[in-house]
Write an enzyme that holds these catalytic residues in place. Structure first.
Site, mmCIF file in Angstrom:
data_model
loop_
_atom_site.group_PDB
_atom_site.id
_atom_site.type_symbol
_atom_site.label_atom_id
_atom_site.label_comp_id
_atom_site.label_asym_id
_atom_site.label_seq_id
_atom_site.Cartn_x
_atom_site.Cartn_y
_atom_site.Cartn_z
ATOM 1 N N ASP A 28 0.836 -1.201 0.000
ATOM 2 C CA ASP A 28 0.000 0.000 0.000
ATOM 3 C C ASP A 28 0.868 1.248 0.000
ATOM 4 O O ASP A 28 0.725 2.130 -0.837
ATOM 5 C CB ASP A 28 -0.949 -0.013 1.218
ATOM 6 N N ASP B 229 7.313 3.462 3.590
ATOM 7 C CA ASP B 229 7.731 4.589 4.433
ATOM 8 C C ASP B 229 9.248 4.482 4.628
ATOM 9 O O ASP B 229 10.013 4.862 3.747
ATOM 10 C CB ASP B 229 6.929 4.480 5.737
ATOM 11 N N THR C 217 10.114 -2.685 6.436
ATOM 12 C CA THR C 217 9.228 -3.847 6.279
ATOM 13 C C THR C 217 9.526 -4.544 4.959
ATOM 14 O O THR C 217 9.680 -5.771 4.889
ATOM 15 C CB THR C 217 7.744 -3.399 6.281
ATOM 16 N N LEU C 218 9.622 -3.734 3.925
ATOM 17 C CA LEU C 218 9.849 -4.300 2.600
ATOM 18 C C LEU C 218 11.222 -4.971 2.497
ATOM 19 O O LEU C 218 11.350 -6.048 1.904
ATOM 20 C CB LEU C 218 9.713 -3.186 1.564
ATOM 21 N N LYS D 66 6.499 7.137 0.236
ATOM 22 C CA LYS D 66 7.040 8.272 1.008
ATOM 23 C C LYS D 66 8.558 8.209 0.939
ATOM 24 O O LYS D 66 9.230 7.944 1.952
ATOM 25 C CB LYS D 66 6.628 8.131 2.481
ATOM 26 N N ARG E 237 -9.685 1.760 7.382
ATOM 27 C CA ARG E 237 -9.289 1.006 6.179
ATOM 28 C C ARG E 237 -10.410 0.977 5.148
ATOM 29 O O ARG E 237 -10.172 0.858 3.962
ATOM 30 C CB ARG E 237 -8.959 -0.452 6.537
#
Ligand code: IMP
Ligand code: MG
Length: 172
Positions: free
Chosen positions: A97, A100, A104-105, A128, A162
């Site tokens: 989604d 940042d 996480t990725l 971002k 959400r």
């Protein structure tokens, strides 16, 4: 009181998603990619994206969340839902989604690469990139976002909002 400033309306979101769907459909002709959505935020984006693509695709989800006092390290991320399908030698696109810090990725890229896919690309509706802490190449980006906290269209604030069909910037 928390205010909601409109960020992207339905038409604007539709255009961004349609553009990514077109690009993926032409780049992956005859490749039957596996789209891996990152839970939970990507669930609405992924479902709109696959319905606008014109090529076959397999779909799976992974879950990851950060924990611990210091969330500024990919070592503090844990898997909350593993992959279910066999992705070895397949063409993978991770669907996020919003990216940042990128931590996480970065964690999920390592995890997914451990299954030896044929190749791996990254797709994010929102990016971002000014806030990035790790170097990442994002192959498909809907829109670059400067700052602010966004909700709606799958994105939450403390698990709320959400379900809003449009995107808003929260003003605290
Ligand atoms: P990162 O590890 O810092 O890149 O954070 C990625 C995750 O944080 C995203 O997958 C989102 O779930 C969440 N996130 C980051 N920015 C926002 C935002 O503006 N709104 C809602 N969730 C966000
Ligand atoms: Mg997410």
């Amino acid at each position: 009181m928390t205010e909601f400033e409109p960020f992207l309306n339905r038409d604007e979101i539709h255009c961004l998603v349609a553009d990514i769907a077109d690009r993926i459909s032409s780049d992956y002709k005859n490749k039957d990619p596996v789209l891996i959505g990152v839970l939970k935020g990507s669930f609405i984006f992924l479902s709109d994206l696959v319905r606008q693509m014109t090529i076959p695709a397999e779909i799976d989800f992974v879950g990851a969340s950060s924990y611990g006092a210091d969330a500024r390290s990919s070592e503090n991320i844990r898997l909350t839902k593993p992959l279910q399908i066999d992705i070895r030698n397949k063409h993978i696109i991770i669907i996020e989604d919003i990216i940042d810090t990128g931590l996480t990725l970065a964690y999920l890229i390592d995890y997914i690469k451990s299954f030896e896919p044929s190749n791996l690309k990254i797709c994010a509706l929102l990016d971002k990139r000014e806030r990035r802490q790790v170097d990442l190449e994002i192959d498909y980006v809907g829109k670059i976002v400067k700052k602010g906290f966004l909700v709606g269209y799958g994105l939450d604030y403390a698990e709320r909002y959400r379900n809003l069909p449009e995107l808003y910037c929260l003003k605290f």
